[in-house]
Design a protein around this motif. Structure first.
Motif, PDB file in Angstrom:
ATOM      1  N   PRO A 208     -64.915 -74.106   5.756  1.00  0.00           N
ATOM      2  CA  PRO A 208     -65.090 -73.916   4.316  1.00  0.00           C
ATOM      3  C   PRO A 208     -65.097 -72.440   3.925  1.00  0.00           C
ATOM      4  O   PRO A 208     -65.752 -71.619   4.565  1.00  0.00           O
ATOM      5  CB  PRO A 208     -66.460 -74.555   4.048  1.00  0.00           C
ATOM      6  N   LEU A 209     -64.317 -72.125   2.924  1.00  0.00           N
ATOM      7  CA  LEU A 209     -64.320 -70.816   2.297  1.00  0.00           C
ATOM      8  C   LEU A 209     -63.881 -69.681   3.192  1.00  0.00           C
ATOM      9  O   LEU A 209     -64.126 -68.528   2.914  1.00  0.00           O
ATOM     10  CB  LEU A 209     -65.736 -70.503   1.760  1.00  0.00           C
ATOM     11  N   VAL A 210     -63.240 -69.976   4.309  1.00  0.00           N
ATOM     12  CA  VAL A 210     -62.863 -68.895   5.209  1.00  0.00           C
ATOM     13  C   VAL A 210     -61.489 -68.352   4.852  1.00  0.00           C
ATOM     14  O   VAL A 210     -60.551 -69.100   4.607  1.00  0.00           O
ATOM     15  CB  VAL A 210     -62.881 -69.364   6.676  1.00  0.00           C
ATOM     16  N   PHE A 211     -61.396 -67.038   4.778  1.00  0.00           N
ATOM     17  CA  PHE A 211     -60.083 -66.428   4.780  1.00  0.00           C
ATOM     18  C   PHE A 211     -59.635 -66.454   6.232  1.00  0.00           C
ATOM     19  O   PHE A 211     -60.414 -66.178   7.127  1.00  0.00           O
ATOM     20  CB  PHE A 211     -60.138 -64.972   4.326  1.00  0.00           C
ATOM     21  N   ASN A 212     -58.414 -66.769   6.486  1.00  0.00           N
ATOM     22  CA  ASN A 212     -57.978 -66.626   7.861  1.00  0.00           C
ATOM     23  C   ASN A 212     -56.536 -66.149   7.894  1.00  0.00           C
ATOM     24  O   ASN A 212     -55.753 -66.402   6.983  1.00  0.00           O
ATOM     25  CB  ASN A 212     -58.171 -67.926   8.649  1.00  0.00           C
ATOM     26  N   PRO A 213     -56.196 -65.399   8.929  1.00  0.00           N
ATOM     27  CA  PRO A 213     -54.914 -64.697   8.933  1.00  0.00           C
ATOM     28  C   PRO A 213     -53.711 -65.610   9.012  1.00  0.00           C
ATOM     29  O   PRO A 213     -52.602 -65.168   8.751  1.00  0.00           O
ATOM     30  CB  PRO A 213     -55.018 -63.839  10.206  1.00  0.00           C
ATOM     31  N   PHE A 214     -53.924 -66.862   9.355  1.00  0.00           N
ATOM     32  CA  PHE A 214     -52.786 -67.743   9.542  1.00  0.00           C
ATOM     33  C   PHE A 214     -52.209 -68.219   8.207  1.00  0.00           C
ATOM     34  O   PHE A 214     -51.209 -68.911   8.171  1.00  0.00           O
ATOM     35  CB  PHE A 214     -53.191 -68.921  10.433  1.00  0.00           C
ATOM     36  N   THR A 215     -52.859 -67.854   7.103  1.00  0.00           N
ATOM     37  CA  THR A 215     -52.278 -68.135   5.793  1.00  0.00           C
ATOM     38  C   THR A 215     -51.472 -66.950   5.295  1.00  0.00           C
ATOM     39  O   THR A 215     -50.879 -67.004   4.236  1.00  0.00           O
ATOM     40  CB  THR A 215     -53.365 -68.468   4.762  1.00  0.00           C
ATOM     41  N   ILE A 216     -51.470 -65.865   6.069  1.00  0.00           N
ATOM     42  CA  ILE A 216     -50.659 -64.705   5.708  1.00  0.00           C
ATOM     43  C   ILE A 216     -49.325 -64.822   6.426  1.00  0.00           C
ATOM     44  O   ILE A 216     -49.269 -65.127   7.607  1.00  0.00           O
ATOM     45  CB  ILE A 216     -51.360 -63.393   6.100  1.00  0.00           C
ATOM     46  N   LEU A 217     -48.286 -64.584   5.703  1.00  0.00           N
ATOM     47  CA  LEU A 217     -46.950 -64.778   6.251  1.00  0.00           C
ATOM     48  C   LEU A 217     -46.299 -63.439   6.537  1.00  0.00           C
ATOM     49  O   LEU A 217     -46.419 -62.498   5.759  1.00  0.00           O
ATOM     50  CB  LEU A 217     -46.096 -65.547   5.242  1.00  0.00           C
ATOM     51  N   SER A 218     -45.629 -63.322   7.651  1.00  0.00           N
ATOM     52  CA  SER A 218     -44.873 -62.107   7.913  1.00  0.00           C
ATOM     53  C   SER A 218     -43.698 -62.059   6.945  1.00  0.00           C
ATOM     54  O   SER A 218     -43.229 -63.094   6.459  1.00  0.00           O
ATOM     55  CB  SER A 218     -44.371 -62.080   9.355  1.00  0.00           C
ATOM     56  N   LYS A 219     -43.212 -60.870   6.683  1.00  0.00           N
ATOM     57  CA  LYS A 219     -42.114 -60.722   5.734  1.00  0.00           C
ATOM     58  C   LYS A 219     -40.855 -61.428   6.205  1.00  0.00           C
ATOM     59  O   LYS A 219     -39.984 -61.753   5.408  1.00  0.00           O
ATOM     60  CB  LYS A 219     -41.839 -59.240   5.492  1.00  0.00           C
ATOM     61  N   ALA A 220     -40.767 -61.658   7.502  1.00  0.00           N
ATOM     62  CA  ALA A 220     -39.600 -62.366   8.021  1.00  0.00           C
ATOM     63  C   ALA A 220     -39.605 -63.827   7.603  1.00  0.00           C
ATOM     64  O   ALA A 220     -38.582 -64.500   7.646  1.00  0.00           O
ATOM     65  CB  ALA A 220     -39.565 -62.272   9.545  1.00  0.00           C
ATOM     66  N   GLU A 221     -40.766 -64.328   7.155  1.00  0.00           N
ATOM     67  CA  GLU A 221     -40.892 -65.743   6.831  1.00  0.00           C
ATOM     68  C   GLU A 221     -40.882 -66.014   5.332  1.00  0.00           C
ATOM     69  O   GLU A 221     -41.039 -67.146   4.909  1.00  0.00           O
ATOM     70  CB  GLU A 221     -42.191 -66.283   7.434  1.00  0.00           C
ATOM     71  N   VAL A 222     -40.746 -64.996   4.527  1.00  0.00           N
ATOM     72  CA  VAL A 222     -40.756 -65.206   3.082  1.00  0.00           C
ATOM     73  C   VAL A 222     -39.562 -64.503   2.462  1.00  0.00           C
ATOM     74  O   VAL A 222     -38.876 -63.709   3.111  1.00  0.00           O
ATOM     75  CB  VAL A 222     -42.050 -64.659   2.436  1.00  0.00           C
ATOM     76  N   ASP A 223     -39.335 -64.811   1.218  1.00  0.00           N
ATOM     77  CA  ASP A 223     -38.272 -64.148   0.475  1.00  0.00           C
ATOM     78  C   ASP A 223     -38.817 -62.802   0.007  1.00  0.00           C
ATOM     79  O   ASP A 223     -39.480 -62.700  -1.013  1.00  0.00           O
ATOM     80  CB  ASP A 223     -37.865 -65.006  -0.722  1.00  0.00           C
ATOM     81  N   VAL A 224     -38.557 -61.771   0.785  1.00  0.00           N
ATOM     82  CA  VAL A 224     -39.147 -60.468   0.509  1.00  0.00           C
ATOM     83  C   VAL A 224     -38.698 -59.937  -0.848  1.00  0.00           C
ATOM     84  O   VAL A 224     -39.477 -59.337  -1.579  1.00  0.00           O
ATOM     85  CB  VAL A 224     -38.780 -59.469   1.625  1.00  0.00           C
ATOM     86  N   LYS A 225     -37.441 -60.164  -1.202  1.00  0.00           N
ATOM     87  CA  LYS A 225     -36.956 -59.671  -2.486  1.00  0.00           C
ATOM     88  C   LYS A 225     -37.746 -60.304  -3.631  1.00  0.00           C
ATOM     89  O   LYS A 225     -38.105 -59.647  -4.597  1.00  0.00           O
ATOM     90  CB  LYS A 225     -35.468 -59.970  -2.632  1.00  0.00           C
ATOM     91  N   LEU A 356     -69.304 -65.991   6.832  1.00  0.00           N
ATOM     92  CA  LEU A 356     -68.467 -66.657   7.815  1.00  0.00           C
ATOM     93  C   LEU A 356     -67.557 -65.662   8.525  1.00  0.00           C
ATOM     94  O   LEU A 356     -67.367 -65.715   9.737  1.00  0.00           O
ATOM     95  CB  LEU A 356     -67.641 -67.751   7.143  1.00  0.00           C
ATOM     96  N   ASN A 357     -66.999 -64.721   7.770  1.00  0.00           N
ATOM     97  CA  ASN A 357     -66.089 -63.749   8.364  1.00  0.00           C
ATOM     98  C   ASN A 357     -66.799 -62.659   9.147  1.00  0.00           C
ATOM     99  O   ASN A 357     -66.148 -61.841   9.796  1.00  0.00           O
ATOM    100  CB  ASN A 357     -65.209 -63.137   7.274  1.00  0.00           C
ATOM    101  N   SER A 358     -68.125 -62.631   9.084  1.00  0.00           N
ATOM    102  CA  SER A 358     -68.893 -61.682   9.881  1.00  0.00           C
ATOM    103  C   SER A 358     -69.038 -62.144  11.320  1.00  0.00           C
ATOM    104  O   SER A 358     -69.436 -61.356  12.187  1.00  0.00           O
ATOM    105  CB  SER A 358     -70.291 -61.473   9.271  1.00  0.00           C
ATOM    106  N   GLN A 359     -68.740 -63.395  11.601  1.00  0.00           N
ATOM    107  CA  GLN A 359     -68.893 -63.918  12.952  1.00  0.00           C
ATOM    108  C   GLN A 359     -67.870 -63.270  13.884  1.00  0.00           C
ATOM    109  O   GLN A 359     -66.685 -63.164  13.557  1.00  0.00           O
ATOM    110  CB  GLN A 359     -68.707 -65.429  12.948  1.00  0.00           C
ATOM    111  N   PRO A 360     -68.322 -62.823  15.062  1.00  0.00           N
ATOM    112  CA  PRO A 360     -67.417 -62.136  15.991  1.00  0.00           C
ATOM    113  C   PRO A 360     -66.158 -62.926  16.321  1.00  0.00           C
ATOM    114  O   PRO A 360     -65.074 -62.350  16.421  1.00  0.00           O
ATOM    115  CB  PRO A 360     -68.289 -61.930  17.232  1.00  0.00           C
ATOM    116  N   GLY A 361     -66.289 -64.249  16.486  1.00  0.00           N
ATOM    117  CA  GLY A 361     -65.119 -65.045  16.836  1.00  0.00           C
ATOM    118  C   GLY A 361     -64.060 -65.026  15.767  1.00  0.00           C
ATOM    119  O   GLY A 361     -62.853 -65.009  16.075  1.00  0.00           O
ATOM    120  N   VAL A 362     -64.469 -65.024  14.505  1.00  0.00           N
ATOM    121  CA  VAL A 362     -63.510 -64.981  13.405  1.00  0.00           C
ATOM    122  C   VAL A 362     -62.829 -63.619  13.362  1.00  0.00           C
ATOM    123  O   VAL A 362     -61.601 -63.513  13.224  1.00  0.00           O
ATOM    124  CB  VAL A 362     -64.202 -65.289  12.063  1.00  0.00           C
TER     125      VAL A 362
END
Length: 462
Positions: A208-225, A356-362
């Motif tokens: 719940p409520l976690v930001f996580n890096p797997f929702t960020i897309l590399s520019k190679a995976e999106v329409d950069v223009k 939640l994001n303060s946890q070392p594992g995250v």
């Protein structure tokens, strides 16, 4: 310390954020005229002790390469005026009994104070890693500091300014060392007592409520223009820059009301996740910014990009040493309908995300993502609307207001900082090109300033 103790060039393995093209600025107002000769002499000594500040950022690779050296980028000027006659914003504090936000308009239709503090570097930032600009007035001194955001976050810049002040004052300063990110991935330094390695990435997606890096897309995976076009449109859309002053009583009242509301909801079983949670003033300030900015807007669903510093998750430094590093990532917190949520609920969502994001594992998993990312990144899922991506960052944990520069006074005066104004010009832009964007700061009287860049339909001045 000699420059030869450092490599001529170095790069960070852990590249933790997409801020390589940005600069970070800080302007401070000091009551009293400082001796420019003392400031300049100590600037040379400072760079000699911290040669990482005497180099440049080389933009031919990603992550960028930093050089070390002895360059001292120091300029000064004198303007024969009083502080109140030249500063574009009224920095006087509101009465402590004020029960509403005080909006400060710019005098003489000035667009920003940044060019006043950083007179020869704001619009054309030099390549040097560290820049000092000094403006003496008849009754005050304006100090402008600049560095590359790829090397320094707000915490690092504060440590630079504080160490420079300490040197000016005849105090010992920390020994500078290279960041561990130069030699090894930072993720390998984090030990998680809960050992979250066995959990899959989907476990973080479902938290719940976690930001996580797997929702960020590399520019190679999106329409950069498409994405770049959205940023360009957002930067050109008509907006406004403003400062808002919030008194100590006002913010304390908000915090008390919000804390009471979530505790009552938790005790009744309506909001179990709020049990035992203590909201901070920054939680409430950020919630207020979101609520106020969209109170009259047609936008409902937004995503808050909240700057989070992971430095505490890394091993402690040896006593008397420090290093420079940009140790932040953004918590991407979605709000499906910002207008329907009370202030207390928005603040709670932010607090839970931070905890939640303060946890070392995250932190470790997020660093692993950044270390494996190739090239630039862009936030948000496919189709993300830049206009609905809100940025908020806090400078309230830094003891800037009241910082003593009296050791460099050239005459009468207190030598104390009475106002601070950070800024983050991005790339070739002369000012923030994302809107809405807010930076929160303390005012020295337990109240707060909010420096905001917002759209025309946000933050109606009352």
């Amino acid at each position: 310390m000699k420059t030869e103790a450092f490599p001529k060039a170095y790069r960070h393995i852990s590249d933790g954020n997409p801020s390589e093209d940005y600069f970070i600025f800080l302007g401070v107002v000091i009551l009293g005229v400082l001796d420019v000769r003392i400031l300049k002499e100590n600037a040379h000594e400072f760079v000699a002790k911290w040669p990482v500040l005497g180099g440049q950022q080389i933009k031919t690779t990603s992550p960028f390469t930093f050089t070390t050296g002895t360059t001292v980028d120091f300029e000064s000027r004198h303007i024969p005026s009083e502080l109140n006659d030249i500063l574009a914003i009224d920095i006087s504090l509101s009465p402590t009994t004020t029960k509403k936000a005080s909006y400060r308009s710019y005098n003489n239709n000035s667009a920003s104070n940044d060019d006043l503090f950083h007179f020869s570097s704001t619009f054309n930032p030099p390549p040097n890693i560290f820049v000092i600009r000094v403006t003496t007035l008849n009754n005050a001194t304006l100090l402008g500091f600049q560095t590359t955001h790829a090397l320094c976050d707000a915490q690092a810049l504060y440590e630079v300014v504080k160490s420079y002040r300490d040197l000016v004052s005849g105090l010992d300063i920390p020994k500078i060392v290279l960041s561990p990110a130069v030699e090894i991935p930072l993720s390998t330094l984090i030990e998680d007592p809960l050992d979250l390695d066995h959990q899959s990435e989907s476990a973080f997606l479902g938290a719940p409520l976690v930001f996580n890096p797997f929702t960020i897309l590399s520019k190679a995976e999106v329409d950069v223009k498409w994405y770049d076009k959205q940023v360009e449109l957002a930067s050109r859309e008509k907006g406004k820059e403003l400062y808002v002053h919030l008194t100590a009583n006002l913010v304390q009242g908000w915090q008390d009301d919000c804390q009471r509301e979530i505790e009552e909801a938790a005790s009744s079983g309506m909001l179990e996740e709020a049990s035992g949670i203590k909201l901070t003033k920054n939680d409430v300030l950020t919630a207020w910014f979101l609520k106020e900015n969209y109170a009259t807007s047609g936008s409902k669903a937004i995503e808050l990009s909240y700057s989070f510093n992971y430095r505490k998750a890394l091993p402690s430094l040896s006593e008397g040493t420090t290093y420079l590093h940009n140790s932040y990532y953004d918590l991407l917190i979605p709000f499906p309908d910002i207008n329907s949520l009370p202030l207390s609920r928005i603040a709670l969502v932010i607090r839970l995300a931070v905890l939640l994001n303060s946890q070392p594992g995250v932190v470790r998993n997020i660093l692993r993502f950044w270390e494996g990312a190739k090239g630039g990144v862009t936030p948000g899922p496919p189709g993300c609307k830049i206009r609905d991506l809100v940025y908020v960052t806090s400078w309230t944990r830094f003891n800037l207001i009241g910082m003593d520069w009296s050791a460099a006074l050239a005459g009468p005066g207190e030598g104390k900082v009475v106002w601070a104004s950070p800024s983050l010009p991005m790339g070739d832009q002369a000012s923030i090109n994302y809107k809405p964007f807010a930076i929160t700061m303390k005012d020295g009287a337990e109240g707060y300033w909010v420096r905001a860049w917002t759209f025309e339909d946000g933050h109606k001045e009352h």
